[in-house]
Scaffold this motif. Structure first.
Motif, PDB file in Angstrom:
ATOM      1  N   LEU A   1       0.828  -1.213   0.000  1.00 35.31           N
ATOM      2  CA  LEU A   1       0.000   0.000   0.000  1.00 35.31           C
ATOM      3  C   LEU A   1       0.858   1.258   0.000  1.00 35.31           C
ATOM      4  CD1 LEU A   1      -2.623  -1.018   2.719  1.00 35.31           C
ATOM      5  CD2 LEU A   1      -3.032  -0.936   0.260  1.00 35.31           C
ATOM      6  N   GLN A   2       0.351   2.289  -0.675  1.00 42.03           N
ATOM      7  CA  GLN A   2       1.001   3.602  -0.637  1.00 42.03           C
ATOM      8  C   GLN A   2       0.198   4.515   0.279  1.00 42.03           C
ATOM      9  OE1 GLN A   2       1.082   4.713  -4.761  1.00 42.03           O
ATOM     10  NE2 GLN A   2       2.319   2.939  -5.338  1.00 42.03           N
ATOM     11  N   GLU A   3       0.772   5.686   0.616  1.00 40.35           N
ATOM     12  CA  GLU A   3       0.096   6.578   1.586  1.00 40.35           C
ATOM     13  C   GLU A   3      -1.261   7.040   1.087  1.00 40.35           C
ATOM     14  OE1 GLU A   3       2.280   9.730   3.298  1.00 40.35           O
ATOM     15  OE2 GLU A   3       3.912   8.451   3.995  1.00 40.35           O
ATOM     16  N   SER A   4      -1.439   7.110  -0.238  1.00 42.97           N
ATOM     17  CA  SER A   4      -2.726   7.573  -0.786  1.00 42.97           C
ATOM     18  C   SER A   4      -3.807   6.502  -0.668  1.00 42.97           C
ATOM     19  CB  SER A   4      -2.550   7.955  -2.257  1.00 42.97           C
ATOM     20  OG  SER A   4      -2.078   6.825  -2.993  1.00 42.97           O
ATOM     21  N   HIS A   5      -3.410   5.282  -0.289  1.00 42.35           N
ATOM     22  CA  HIS A   5      -4.371   4.180  -0.216  1.00 42.35           C
ATOM     23  C   HIS A   5      -5.113   4.106   1.115  1.00 42.35           C
ATOM     24  CE1 HIS A   5      -1.902   1.931  -3.507  1.00 42.35           C
ATOM     25  NE2 HIS A   5      -2.827   2.705  -4.026  1.00 42.35           N
ATOM     26  N   TYR A   6      -4.683   4.865   2.118  1.00 41.78           N
ATOM     27  CA  TYR A   6      -5.350   4.808   3.425  1.00 41.78           C
ATOM     28  C   TYR A   6      -5.244   6.146   4.142  1.00 41.78           C
ATOM     29  CZ  TYR A   6      -0.562   4.216   5.147  1.00 41.78           C
ATOM     30  OH  TYR A   6       0.776   4.403   5.412  1.00 41.78           O
ATOM     31  N   GLU A   7      -6.128   6.353   5.107  1.00 41.08           N
ATOM     32  CA  GLU A   7      -6.111   7.570   5.925  1.00 41.08           C
ATOM     33  C   GLU A   7      -5.886   7.167   7.378  1.00 41.08           C
ATOM     34  OE1 GLU A   7      -9.798   9.529   5.277  1.00 41.08           O
ATOM     35  OE2 GLU A   7      -9.242  10.278   3.283  1.00 41.08           O
ATOM     36  N   LEU A   8      -4.875   7.760   8.006  1.00 35.25           N
ATOM     37  CA  LEU A   8      -4.516   7.427   9.386  1.00 35.25           C
ATOM     38  C   LEU A   8      -4.854   8.599  10.300  1.00 35.25           C
ATOM     39  CD1 LEU A   8      -2.994   5.557  11.423  1.00 35.25           C
ATOM     40  CD2 LEU A   8      -0.896   6.708  10.760  1.00 35.25           C
TER      41      LEU A   8
ATOM     42  N   THR B   1      -8.383   3.857   7.879  1.00 32.13           N
ATOM     43  CA  THR B   1      -9.374   3.362   6.919  1.00 32.13           C
ATOM     44  C   THR B   1      -8.813   3.446   5.511  1.00 32.13           C
ATOM     45  OG1 THR B   1     -10.321   5.593   6.868  1.00 32.13           O
ATOM     46  CG2 THR B   1     -11.417   3.979   8.273  1.00 32.13           C
ATOM     47  N   PHE B   2      -9.354   2.611   4.615  1.00 28.28           N
ATOM     48  CA  PHE B   2      -8.931   2.629   3.215  1.00 28.28           C
ATOM     49  C   PHE B   2      -9.628   3.770   2.476  1.00 28.28           C
ATOM     50  CE2 PHE B   2      -8.076  -1.868   4.205  1.00 28.28           C
ATOM     51  CZ  PHE B   2      -6.776  -1.965   3.725  1.00 28.28           C
ATOM     52  N   THR B   3      -8.912   4.380   1.533  1.00 29.48           N
ATOM     53  CA  THR B   3      -9.523   5.367   0.632  1.00 29.48           C
ATOM     54  C   THR B   3     -10.126   4.607  -0.549  1.00 29.48           C
ATOM     55  OG1 THR B   3      -7.456   5.594  -0.584  1.00 29.48           O
ATOM     56  CG2 THR B   3      -7.805   7.120   1.252  1.00 29.48           C
ATOM     57  N   ASP B   4     -10.876   5.320  -1.409  1.00 28.05           N
ATOM     58  CA  ASP B   4     -11.432   4.670  -2.607  1.00 28.05           C
ATOM     59  C   ASP B   4     -10.316   4.111  -3.477  1.00 28.05           C
ATOM     60  OD1 ASP B   4     -13.950   5.261  -1.774  1.00 28.05           O
ATOM     61  OD2 ASP B   4     -14.160   7.089  -2.979  1.00 28.05           O
ATOM     62  N   GLU B   5      -9.238   4.885  -3.585  1.00 27.77           N
ATOM     63  CA  GLU B   5      -8.085   4.430  -4.372  1.00 27.77           C
ATOM     64  C   GLU B   5      -7.497   3.147  -3.770  1.00 27.77           C
ATOM     65  OE1 GLU B   5      -3.707   6.158  -5.655  1.00 27.77           O
ATOM     66  OE2 GLU B   5      -5.227   7.593  -4.944  1.00 27.77           O
ATOM     67  N   GLY B   6      -7.441   3.109  -2.439  1.00 27.06           N
ATOM     68  CA  GLY B   6      -6.927   1.922  -1.737  1.00 27.06           C
ATOM     69  C   GLY B   6      -7.806   0.708  -1.974  1.00 27.06           C
TER      70      GLY B   6
ATOM     71  N   GLU C   1      -9.702   0.128  -4.611  1.00 33.06           N
ATOM     72  CA  GLU C   1      -9.499  -0.344  -5.988  1.00 33.06           C
ATOM     73  C   GLU C   1      -8.211  -1.152  -6.092  1.00 33.06           C
ATOM     74  OE1 GLU C   1      -9.685   2.873  -8.798  1.00 33.06           O
ATOM     75  OE2 GLU C   1     -11.572   3.605  -7.935  1.00 33.06           O
ATOM     76  N   PHE C   2      -7.152  -0.643  -5.463  1.00 38.25           N
ATOM     77  CA  PHE C   2      -5.864  -1.346  -5.482  1.00 38.25           C
ATOM     78  C   PHE C   2      -5.995  -2.724  -4.825  1.00 38.25           C
ATOM     79  CE2 PHE C   2      -2.017  -2.479  -3.089  1.00 38.25           C
ATOM     80  CZ  PHE C   2      -1.093  -2.562  -4.120  1.00 38.25           C
ATOM     81  N   LEU C   3      -6.697  -2.764  -3.700  1.00 37.31           N
ATOM     82  CA  LEU C   3      -6.878  -4.028  -2.975  1.00 37.31           C
ATOM     83  C   LEU C   3      -7.644  -5.040  -3.817  1.00 37.31           C
ATOM     84  CD1 LEU C   3      -7.688  -2.989   0.684  1.00 37.31           C
ATOM     85  CD2 LEU C   3      -5.884  -4.537  -0.020  1.00 37.31           C
ATOM     86  N   GLU C   4      -8.721  -4.566  -4.482  1.00 35.84           N
ATOM     87  CA  GLU C   4      -9.521  -5.476  -5.303  1.00 35.84           C
ATOM     88  C   GLU C   4      -8.652  -6.170  -6.347  1.00 35.84           C
ATOM     89  OE1 GLU C   4     -13.015  -3.717  -7.008  1.00 35.84           O
ATOM     90  OE2 GLU C   4     -13.937  -3.413  -5.044  1.00 35.84           O
ATOM     91  N   GLN C   5      -7.792  -5.365  -7.004  1.00 39.72           N
ATOM     92  CA  GLN C   5      -6.901  -5.941  -8.031  1.00 39.72           C
ATOM     93  C   GLN C   5      -5.974  -6.991  -7.417  1.00 39.72           C
ATOM     94  OE1 GLN C   5      -4.832  -2.600  -9.730  1.00 39.72           O
ATOM     95  NE2 GLN C   5      -6.720  -1.648 -10.496  1.00 39.72           N
ATOM     96  N   GLU C   6      -5.361  -6.633  -6.274  1.00 43.39           N
ATOM     97  CA  GLU C   6      -4.417  -7.544  -5.619  1.00 43.39           C
ATOM     98  C   GLU C   6      -5.103  -8.832  -5.154  1.00 43.39           C
ATOM     99  OE1 GLU C   6      -1.109  -7.592  -5.056  1.00 43.39           O
ATOM    100  OE2 GLU C   6      -0.914  -5.832  -6.337  1.00 43.39           O
ATOM    101  N   LEU C   7      -6.295  -8.675  -4.566  1.00 46.20           N
ATOM    102  CA  LEU C   7      -7.001  -9.845  -4.034  1.00 46.20           C
ATOM    103  C   LEU C   7      -7.518 -10.747  -5.151  1.00 46.20           C
ATOM    104  CD1 LEU C   7      -8.933  -8.097  -1.116  1.00 46.20           C
ATOM    105  CD2 LEU C   7      -6.926  -9.555  -0.924  1.00 46.20           C
ATOM    106  N   HIS C   8      -7.928 -10.127  -6.282  1.00 44.14           N
ATOM    107  CA  HIS C   8      -8.332 -10.933  -7.446  1.00 44.14           C
ATOM    108  C   HIS C   8      -7.152 -11.747  -7.953  1.00 44.14           C
ATOM    109  CE1 HIS C   8     -12.458  -9.848  -8.002  1.00 44.14           C
ATOM    110  NE2 HIS C   8     -12.214  -8.547  -8.170  1.00 44.14           N
ATOM    111  N   SER C   9      -5.983 -11.079  -8.058  1.00 42.49           N
ATOM    112  CA  SER C   9      -4.797 -11.751  -8.625  1.00 42.49           C
ATOM    113  C   SER C   9      -4.318 -12.891  -7.716  1.00 42.49           C
ATOM    114  CB  SER C   9      -3.662 -10.742  -8.848  1.00 42.49           C
ATOM    115  OG  SER C   9      -3.174 -10.282  -7.601  1.00 42.49           O
TER     116      SER C   9
END
Length: 909
Positions: free
Chosen positions: A248-255, A263-268, A270-278
Motif C-alpha cells: 500500500l502507498q500513503e494515498s491508499h489509506y487515511e490514518l 481506513t482505506f480510501t477509494d483508491e486503496g 481499488e488497489f486491494l480489489e486488483q491484488e485480491l483478485h490476482s
C-alpha cells in the motif's frame, strides 16, 4: 480581588476539606481506645474479634463498631508487623469503609490502610475481596497482611491462576481474599459455567477494596474479559493479507492518530480489489462491497490496523516467537491476554510468528459491570482526582484526597519544551550527568521500550552506569526498583516505575535482609538486620544530602494520572526530591494535539538550538490538552459501557436462570412450562387464529409434534374431527406429553430424572448463550453504519439485541423439550454390549500391567484409563444427552474417560 469561588473556599473550605474534618472525631475516638487495646493479651485480640463479629451478626451497624474494630486491627498490625497506622491511614480507611476512593500519595501505606476497612467489613461473615494489579502483589500482600488478620482470628486467602479448584474455593471461603482483577473476573465467568452450587467460587459479592483503582477501573476497563474456545484455522488467509498490506502507498489509506483509527480510501479499495483478485482471495466478478466479501474485508482491515496502528516495542513485544501485549499504562507484559476479532492473528502474521487459531466467545464481562456487582465498592490510589467525574458517573464512587502524614517536600519544576527530540534527549543526558556527579539518584521516565533503550544507549555512550526497567526486564522489577533510591543510582523506566515496591532512599532494607539470608542461611537474622539498617542509615543520609530522588520524565503521557504517578515516586514520607518534564514538539502528545501555536511562540522568541521554553503557561496548556484527551477517552469508555449494558441485562437474566436451576430441587415445573409454551407456539404456527380447519397444515403439524415433542399421536386425525378447536388440541397434547414424561420418570427413577433435566437445561442454556454472544458481536461490528441513515446505532442495537434474545429463549424452550422427549433408558442388549467391552478392556489392561511390571517400568498413562475398564457407551454422542443413558452423579461417565460422571460430562466444561 479574589473570585467568589476562591473566597468561599477560604471561608468554608473545599468539599474535600470538609470530608477530612468530619473524620477527625472518629480518629480521636479510635486513639482514645489505644491504651485499652494495648492492655489486651494476644488471645484477647481474637476474643475481641469474636465479640465484634457477634454484635455485627446480631444487627449492630458496622459504623457503630468502627472505633473498636479499627483500634483492634491497629494493635494487631503493631504486634505482628511493627507498623502502627498513622491518623491519616485511619482517615483513609474510614473513607474506604464508606465506599469511597481514597487518594493517598505514594509511600503513605495503602496496603496497611486496606486491612482496617477489610477487617471491619469481614466481621459480617460475608467475605471481603482486596484487588491488586498483579499476582506478585496478591501473594506478597496476602502473606504480609495475613499475619495481621491471623492475629485477630480471621482467615486470609490468595486467589491466583493455576490453583486447583479445591484450593481456590478455600481461598474464596476465607474472611479476606486477595486476588487480581483479572482472576476475579474470570472466576465469576467460570462460576457461571458450572453445573452445581458446590463448585462455585464466589458465593457473594459483598465488599471489594480495589488497589490502584484508577488503573483497574479506568485504564483496563476498555478491554472486556473473555473466556473463549478455538474456532476454525484461517492462518493462510492472514499470511496472504500480510503480503498485500506492505504494498500500500500513503494515498491508499487515511490514518487518524488522535482516534487511533485507519481506513482505506477509494483508491486503496481499488488497489486491494486488483491484488485480491490476482491472489485468488476475491472471486472474479465480486467487489469489496459485495456481501460475500465481508470476511475478506474484515481480514484486510485488521491487517491494516496491525501494520499502521500497532508498533513493536511500544504496543507489544515478540518473546520466544510469541506476540506479547504491553499495557500502555504500566508498561508490563500482559501474559495470556490477546486482542480479539482476529487483530492478534494479524500482528502474528506481520511479525512472522506462528498464528494461533481465532477464538469464539464462550462468556464475557467488562470490569465496569463486574465491579458494579458488589454491594459496596471502595478504592485506593495515589492518583484519582483527575478522573473523579468518571468514578462518580460509572461506579457511584466519590474521591477523597487524604493529606500526607508528613508534608510533601518535593519540588515540581516547570516543563521544559525543546524544538526537537534530539535536543531534548541531549539536555536530559546533561541533567543526569549533573545529578549523578553529586550522587543524587535519578529515575528517568519514558513512554515506550524503544525510547527507554535509546536513552540507555545515550547514557552508556556518556559513561553513566544505569539500570533499565521495561517489559523485557519484567522479572527483575522488584530488585531494580528497590535499588533505584541508592546513592548515585540511575534508573530508566517505562510507566511501571515503583509499582508494588517503594523506592526508598538508600535502598530497600527488607530486600537486602532477604538477599543476605539467602546468601548465608545460617546467619543470625537479627544481627544481619541491625548491620544492614546501620549501613542503610549512612546511605540514606548521603542521598538526603544529595537532594533525594530526582524524577526526570522524557515525555508527557495522554493521562495526567500517569505523570502524577511518576512524580509521586519522589518525595515519599516527607523526603526531599524534585521532578522535571523534558518535552519536545516532536513528542506524540505535542505533535498530535496541536503544537502549531507553541511552535510559532518558539519561532517568535528566536530560540537557539538546545534552548528550551520554560513557563507555567506551557504547563497549563499541556494540562488542558491532556484533559481533552482524558475527556475523549472517557466518552469512548462510556459509549462502550452503554453497549455492554444492553448485553449485561441479558447476562444477568441468563446467569440468574442458571443459578435458579442449580438451586432448584425439582425442575419438573420449569420443563413442563417450557413444553406447554412449545405446544402453544406449534398451535399458533399450524392452526393460526381466525382461520378455518381446511386452512390448517395438519401434516406439517403432525411432523412437528413428532420432531419437537417426540409424541406419536394422531394430530392430523384430531384436526379433522367435527367441532375440534385449538384449545381441545392443546389439552390433548399437554396430557400426552405429561404422560410420556411421567413414564420416563418412572423408568429412570425420580433422582436420575431430576439430574437429567438439570444437565439438559444447563447445557442448552450455555450452548444458546454462546451462539447469542457471537451474533451480538457481529451485530455490534456493523450497527455503527446505521448512523449514516440517521438512525441511532445504540437504539438499533438495543432493539435488535432484544429481538435476538427473545428468539434465543424460544429456541431454548424447543431444544430442551426436544432433548427431554428423546431420552430413554438403555436396553438390556446395550448394557450387555457395554459390559462385554469393559471386560475386554479390563483383560487387556491386566496384560499391559503385567508386561509393564516385567519390563520394570511404569505403565503408560493410557493404561490408567484402561485399568479402570472405561469405554464409551455404544452410540454415545457428546452433543446429545439422550444417548448418555442414566448415570448417577458418582457413576463412571458413559464417554469412556474413566472419570466420574459429575467430573466429566455431568458438569459443564
Amino acid at each position: 480581588m479574589l473570585g467568589i469561588g476562591t473566597l468561599a473556599k477560604k471561608v468554608f473550605g473545599t468539599p474535600n476539606d470538609r470530608k477530612i474534618k468530619a473524620t477527625r472525631p472518629l480518629v480521636e475516638k479510635i486513639n482514645a481506645l489505644e491504651e485499652e487495646f494495648l492492655a489486651l493479651t494476644d488471645d484477647g485480640l481474637k476474643q475481641k474479634t469474636e465479640e465484634l463479629r457477634k454484635r455485627a451478626i446480631d444487627g449492630e451497624s458496622l459504623d457503630d463498631l468502627l472505633p473498636e474494630a479499627f483500634a483492634n486491627c491497629r494493635e494487631g498490625a503493631r504486634r505482628t508487623l511493627g507498623l502502627r497506622a498513622f491518623d491519616t491511614q485511619l482517615m483513609s480507611a474510614i473513607f474506604l469503609h464508606q465506599g469511597n476512593i481514597s487518594e493517598q500519595k505514594t509511600g503513605e501505606g495503602k496496603t496497611l490502610t486496606a486491612t482496617l476497612a477489610a477487617y471491619l467489613n469481614a466481621l459480617t461473615g460475608k467475605g471481603v475481596h482486596v484487588v491488586t494489579v498483579n499476582e506478585y502483589l496478591v501473594k506478597r500482600d496476602a502473606d504480609w497482611m495475613g499475619k495481621v488478620f491471623a492475629s485477630l482470628g480471621l482467615t486470609t486467602g490468595a486467589a491466583v491462576s493455576g490453583m486447583t479448584e479445591e484450593d481456590k474455593r478455600a481461598a474464596y471461603d476465607c474472611d479476606v481474599t486477595y486476588a487480581t482483577n483479572n482472576e476475579l473476573g474470570f472466576d465469576y465467568l467460570r462460576d457461571n459455567m458450572k453445573s452445581e452450587l458446590s463448585q462455585i467460587f464466589q458465593k457473594q459479592h459483598n465488599f471489594a477494596i480495589v488497589d490502584e483503582v484508577d488503573s483497574i477501573l479506568i485504564d483496563e476497563a476498555r478491554t472486556p474479559l473473555i473466556i473463549s474456545g478455538p474456532s476454525q484455522d484461517r492462518s493462510e488467509m492472514y499470511k496472504i493479507v500480510d503480503d498485500v498490506i506492505p504494498l500500500l502507498q500513503e494515498s491508499h489509506y487515511e490514518l487518524d492518530e488522535k482516534t487511533r483509527n485507519v481506513t482505506f480510501t477509494d483508491e486503496g479499495n481499488e488497489f486491494l480489489e486488483q491484488e485480491l483478485h490476482s491472489r485468488g482471495l476475491l472471486e472474479e466478478g465480486l467487489t469489496m462491497y459485495d456481501p460475500e466479501s465481508t470476511t475478506i474485508v474484515h481480514h484486510v482491515n485488521q491487517g491494516l490496523r496491525a501494520h499502521k496502528l500497532f508498533q513493536r516495542d511500544k504496543d507489544y513485544i515478540v518473546r520466544d516467537g510469541e506476540v506479547m501485549l504491553i499495557d500502555e499504562f504500566t508498561g508490563r507484559m500482559m501474559s495470556g491476554r490477546r486482542l480479539s476479532d482476529g487483530l492478534h492473528q494479524a500482528i502474528e502474521a506481520k511479525e512472522g510468528c506462528q498464528i494461533q487459531p481465532e477464538n469464539v466467545t464462550l462468556a464475557s464481562v467488562t470490569f465496569q459491570n463486574y465491579f458494579r456487582l458488589y454491594d459496596k465498592l471502595a478504592g485506593m490510589t495515589g492518583t484519582a482526582e483527575t478522573e473523579a467525574e468518571e468514578f462518580a458517573e460509572i461506579y457511584g464512587l466519590g474521591v477523597v484526597v487524604v493529606p500526607t502524614n508528613v508534608p510533601v517536600a518535593r519540588v515540581d519544576e516547570d516543563d521544559q519544551v525543546y524544538r526537537s527530540a534530539l535536543e531534548k534527549y541531549q539536555a536530559m543526558i546533561e541533567k543526569v550527568k549533573e545529578a549523578n556527579a553529586i550522587g543524587q539518584p535519578v529515575l528517568v521516565g519514558t513512554t515506550s521500550i524503544e525510547k527507554s533503550e535509546m536513552l540507555s544507549q545515550m547514557l552508556t555512550e556518556a559513561g553513566i552506569k544505569h539500570n533499565v526497567l521495561n517489559a523485557r526486564q519484567h522479572e527483575q522489577e522488584a530488585q531494580i526498583v528497590a535499588d533505584a533510591g541508592k546513592f548515585g543510582a540511575v534508573t530508566i523506566a517505562t510507566n511501571m516505575a515503583g509499582r508494588g515496591t517503594d523506592i526508598q532512599l538508600g535502598g530497600n532494607v527488607e530486600l537486602k535482609v532477604i538477599e543476605a539470608l539467602d546468601a548465608d542461611p545460617d546467619a543470625d537474622p537479627v544481627a544481619i538486620r541491625e548491620k544492614i539498617e546501620a549501613e542503610h542509615a549512612d546511605e540514606k543520609k548521603k542521598v538526603l544530602d544529595a537532594g533525594g530522588l530526582y524524577v526526570l520524565a522524557s515525555e508527557r503521557h495522554e493521562s495526567r494520572r500517569i505523570d502524577n504517578q511518576l512524580r509521586g515516586r519522589s518525595g515519599r514520607q516527607g523526603d526531599p526530591g524534585r521532578s522535571s518534564f523534558y518535552l519536545s514538539l516532536e513528542d506524540d502528545l505535542m505533535r498530535i494535539f496541536g503544537s502549531e501555536r507553541l511552535e510559532k511562540v518558539l519561532t517568535t522568541l528566536g530560540l537557539k538550538e538546545g534552548e528550551a521554553i520554560v513557563h507555567p503557561w506551557v504547563n497549563k496548556s499541556l494540562e488542558r490538552a491532556q484533559a481533552k484527551v482524558e475527556g475523549r477517552n472517557f466518552d469512548i469508555r462510556k459509549q462502550l459501557l452503554k453497549f455492554d449494558d444492553v448485553m449485561n441485562d441479558q447476562r444477568k437474566v441468563i446467569f440468574g436462570q442458571r443459578r435458579d436451576i442449580m438451586e432448584a430441587a425439582d425442575l419438573q415445573e420449569i420443563t413442563a412450562d417450557m413444553r406447554e409454551q412449545v405446544i402453544d407456539d406449534l398451535i399458533d404456527q399450524f392452526m393460526p387464529p381466525k382461520t378455518y380447519a381446511d386452512q390448517w397444515d395438519t401434516q406439517g403439524f403432525q411432523a412437528a409434534v413428532a420432531d419437537q415433542l417426540n409424541l406419536d399421536v394422531p394430530v392430523a386425525a384430531w384436526c379433522e374431527e367435527e367441532g375440534v378447536d385449538d384449545e381441545v388440541i392443546r389439552e390433548r397434547l399437554v396430557e400426552a406429553s405429561e404422560n410420556m414424561m411421567a413414564q420416563k420418570a418412572e423408568q429412570f427413577g425420580p433422582e436420575s430424572m431430576r439430574n437429567i433435566e438439570k444437565q439438559v437445561l444447563l447445557q442448552a442454556i450455555d450452548g444458546k448463550w454462546r451462539d447469542h454472544l457471537l451474533t451480538l458481536e457481529h451485530l455490534r461490528s456493523v450497527v455503527g453504519f446505521r448512523g449514516y441513515a440517521q438512525r441511532d446505532p445504540l437504539n438499533e442495537y438495543k432493539n435488535e439485541s432484544f429481538q435476538l434474545f427473545e428468539s434465543m429463549l424460544d429456541s431454548l424452550r424447543t431444544e430442551v423439550t426436544q432433548k427431554l422427549g428423546q431420552i430413554r433408558p438403555m436396553t438390556e442388549e446395550e448394557q450387555q454390549q457395554i459390559l462385554s467391552q469393559m471386560q475386554e478392556r479390563q483383560a487387556a489392561a491386566q496384560v499391559n500391567a503385567a508386561q509393564a511390571a516385567e519390563d520394570n517400568s511404569e505403565a503408560p498413562a493410557s493404561t490408567a484409563a484402561a485399568a479402570s475398564g472405561s469405554t464409551a457407551v455404544a452410540g454415545f454422542d457428546e452433543n446429545d444427552p439422550s444417548t448418555w443413558g442414566t448415570p448417577a452423579r458418582n457413576d463412571e461417565c458413559p464417554c469412556g474417560s474413566g472419570k466420574k460422571f459429575k467430573h466429566c460430562h455431568g458438569k459443564l466444561a
